[in-house]
Scaffold this motif. Sequence first.
Motif, short mmCIF file in Angstrom:
data_model
loop_
_atom_site.label_atom_id
_atom_site.label_comp_id
_atom_site.label_asym_id
_atom_site.label_seq_id
_atom_site.Cartn_x
_atom_site.Cartn_y
_atom_site.Cartn_z
N SER A 90 0.83 -1.34 -0.13
CA SER A 90 0.06 0.07 -0.07
C SER A 90 0.89 1.17 0.02
CB SER A 90 -1.05 0.05 1.12
OG SER A 90 -0.43 0.45 2.53
N LEU A 91 1.97 1.08 0.63
CA LEU A 91 3.04 2.38 0.42
C LEU A 91 3.40 2.54 -0.85
CD1 LEU A 91 5.30 1.83 3.62
CD2 LEU A 91 3.79 3.68 3.30
N LEU A 92 3.45 1.54 -1.52
CA LEU A 92 4.08 1.39 -3.06
C LEU A 92 2.90 1.76 -3.81
CD1 LEU A 92 6.61 -1.62 -3.03
CD2 LEU A 92 7.08 0.67 -2.91
N GLY A 93 1.60 2.03 -3.40
CA GLY A 93 0.52 2.50 -4.22
C GLY A 93 -0.01 1.25 -5.18
N TRP A 94 0.17 0.19 -4.79
CA TRP A 94 -0.45 -0.86 -5.64
C TRP A 94 -2.09 -0.66 -5.38
CZ3 TRP A 94 1.69 -6.45 -4.59
CH2 TRP A 94 3.15 -6.27 -4.93
N SER A 95 -2.83 -1.13 -6.45
CA SER A 95 -4.12 -1.13 -6.62
C SER A 95 -4.75 -2.34 -5.54
CB SER A 95 -4.55 -1.47 -7.86
OG SER A 95 -4.62 -3.08 -8.22
N LYS A 96 -6.10 -2.08 -5.12
CA LYS A 96 -6.79 -2.87 -4.31
C LYS A 96 -6.78 -4.08 -4.47
CE LYS A 96 -9.31 -0.64 -0.63
NZ LYS A 96 -9.28 0.82 -0.83
N ALA A 97 -7.11 -4.66 -6.04
CA ALA A 97 -7.39 -5.82 -6.46
C ALA A 97 -5.68 -6.51 -6.50
CB ALA A 97 -7.61 -5.78 -7.79
N ARG A 98 -4.73 -5.82 -6.72
CA ARG A 98 -3.61 -6.48 -6.69
C ARG A 98 -3.00 -7.00 -5.48
NH1 ARG A 98 2.15 -3.68 -8.69
NH2 ARG A 98 3.40 -5.67 -8.47
N MET A 99 -3.29 -6.08 -4.32
CA MET A 99 -3.13 -6.16 -2.90
C MET A 99 -3.67 -7.44 -2.54
SD MET A 99 -2.19 -2.66 -1.01
CE MET A 99 -3.93 -1.64 -1.35
N SER A 100 -4.89 -7.43 -2.83
CA SER A 100 -5.75 -8.36 -2.28
C SER A 100 -5.47 -9.77 -2.89
CB SER A 100 -7.13 -8.13 -2.78
OG SER A 100 -8.06 -9.23 -2.46
N GLU A 101 -5.04 -9.80 -4.26
CA GLU A 101 -4.77 -11.11 -4.79
C GLU A 101 -3.23 -11.71 -4.14
OE1 GLU A 101 -3.28 -12.20 -9.32
OE2 GLU A 101 -4.87 -10.69 -8.98
N ARG A 102 -2.37 -10.35 -4.02
CA ARG A 102 -1.11 -11.03 -3.31
C ARG A 102 -1.19 -11.46 -2.00
NH1 ARG A 102 3.66 -13.02 -4.13
NH2 ARG A 102 5.28 -12.02 -3.02
N ALA A 103 -2.01 -10.91 -1.20
CA ALA A 103 -2.39 -11.33 0.12
C ALA A 103 -2.97 -12.76 0.29
CB ALA A 103 -3.43 -10.45 0.82
N ASP A 104 -3.88 -13.26 -0.81
CA ASP A 104 -4.17 -14.49 -0.78
C ASP A 104 -3.00 -15.37 -1.11
OD1 ASP A 104 -6.79 -13.76 -0.36
OD2 ASP A 104 -7.56 -13.73 -2.17
N GLU A 105 -2.42 -14.95 -2.11
CA GLU A 105 -1.09 -15.77 -2.69
C GLU A 105 -0.16 -16.30 -1.29
OE1 GLU A 105 -0.09 -14.23 -6.59
OE2 GLU A 105 1.88 -14.15 -5.50
N LEU A 106 0.11 -14.95 -0.64
CA LEU A 106 1.22 -15.28 0.46
C LEU A 106 0.43 -15.80 1.51
CD1 LEU A 106 2.19 -11.40 0.41
CD2 LEU A 106 3.79 -13.70 -0.05
N LEU A 107 -0.79 -15.77 1.96
CA LEU A 107 -1.34 -16.62 2.96
C LEU A 107 -1.09 -18.28 2.67
CD1 LEU A 107 -4.62 -14.90 3.78
CD2 LEU A 107 -2.58 -15.33 5.27
N GLU A 108 -1.49 -18.44 1.40
CA GLU A 108 -1.13 -19.83 0.92
C GLU A 108 0.39 -20.35 1.26
OE1 GLU A 108 -2.94 -20.86 -2.80
OE2 GLU A 108 -1.90 -22.56 -2.95
N LEU A 109 0.97 -19.31 0.49
CA LEU A 109 2.48 -19.61 0.64
C LEU A 109 3.07 -19.87 2.08
CD1 LEU A 109 4.89 -19.64 -1.31
CD2 LEU A 109 5.31 -17.22 -0.36
N VAL A 110 2.37 -19.17 2.97
CA VAL A 110 3.02 -19.64 4.38
C VAL A 110 1.99 -20.43 5.25
CG1 VAL A 110 4.26 -17.37 4.59
CG2 VAL A 110 1.55 -17.59 5.66
N GLY A 111 1.07 -21.26 4.33
CA GLY A 111 0.21 -22.26 5.08
C GLY A 111 -0.80 -21.81 5.87
#
Length: 404
Positions: A114-135
């Motif tokens: 969010s500091l880097l100004g990513w769009s909401k959609a992109r942040m949300s997608e990335r958050a899901d991806e990372l949750l999966e990554l860390v189990g």
Amino acid sequence: MGESSGRSSAETIEFRDVTKQYPGGSEPAVDGLSLEVPAGEICVLVGPSGCGKTTAMRMVNRMIDMTSGDILLGGRSVRDRKPEELRREIGYVIQQIGLFPHRTIADNISTVPSLLGWSKARMSERADELLELVGLPREMRDRYPSQLSGGQRQRVGVARALAVDPPVMLMDEPFGAIDPINRERLQNEFLRLQAELRKTIVFVTHDIDEAIKMGDRIAVMQVGGKLAQFAPPAELLMAPASPFVEDFVGADRALKRLALQRVRDIDLWTVATCRTGEPTAGVRERTAEADLDIALLVDEHQRPVGWLSERGLTGERIRSELRSPADPVVDLDDILRDALSDLLASESMYGPVVGAQGEVVGVLSMQVISQAVGSAPSEVPGATELAASEHVNGAGDATGPDEE
Ligand SMILES: Nc1ncnc2c1ncn2[C@@H]1O[C@H](COP(=O)(O)OP(=O)(O)OP(=O)(O)O)[C@@H](O)[C@H]1O
Ligand SMILES: [Mg+2]
């Protein structure tokens, strides 16, 4: 996907004669520290409280400014980089995790995006991806930190640090507040993750066992901020550079070497496996040829069921009569130290070893482990490099020089 391009490849970190003198301090917190962390490796800083570990680490992203010397990231001095820019590019995980209590898990993970100004959609997608990554299950994204366990919060901390796929990560006692069992699990998960991600990581701990398990290289520091030794774990255990290091590493060095080898690195015992209903004669024959003189009953996927009793072998065909359950089942990827503690906990002299699909690949026994401890000395120089190459599968065959 490729949007964070240029970021994701790992970078070397080089400390060049780095000194930090806090105003009013009688001796430097870090004194002439020089070491190089190759790209994609974990360097553990370990040492007693107050020896300068946190200070050394925080100079990398300029949360603390050095008094003299230099730190190069991928060959570029951090002095030439803006602190804000460095902090965005370097993942940072601390013991007290530092999640924002009033923000959801997804928002916490998205702090830097969010500091880097990513769009909401992109942040949300990335958050899901990372949750999966860390189990972590995706449902956790809308919870608050207080609704998670300590271990889960720690995973969120790791996910947040990975959010923008930084080439470098700094981790200050990241698993320090976690109970031993979850800690072991988090360490294993993190090592598995790192095998994929290959970040360059500076990892601080005061626990020498954790250092040996996690580090490709270990920097032992002593109070006054001096580097006592910088070496791969095997070398540290085999050849401590000074009485201080020897004392810090501890008396049970042979046992600690168990953390350097995985079950897959050693010669396991062979065992005859059998299925209910198969002809007995063949099983008797195979058992006679195997290292272990009892047969292991398995299911249709070759997964262990239990140790066959004599009665199970009396008829024409195998009957599923067990003398004992197949406990403990050891994973091929476990480190020997953890496998040994499982054997001890189940009061068992041996346990079936399984591969990724749960299929039996051999048997681990106390004898096998004690041989492995005895043969470890031959691996001293650069054991980590060796282990990474394919040649070394027969580590258990190695006949090293006698120790002491
Ligand atoms: N902001 C500060 N001002 C003055 N002295 C400091 C400051 N921060 C740390 N120090 C001192 O510098 C030395 C190194 O501290 P540092 O926090 O780097 O140690 P550490 O190895 O991380 O210890 P621990 O294992 O307890 O976290 C200590 O003597 C400490 O008191
Ligand atoms: Mg510290």
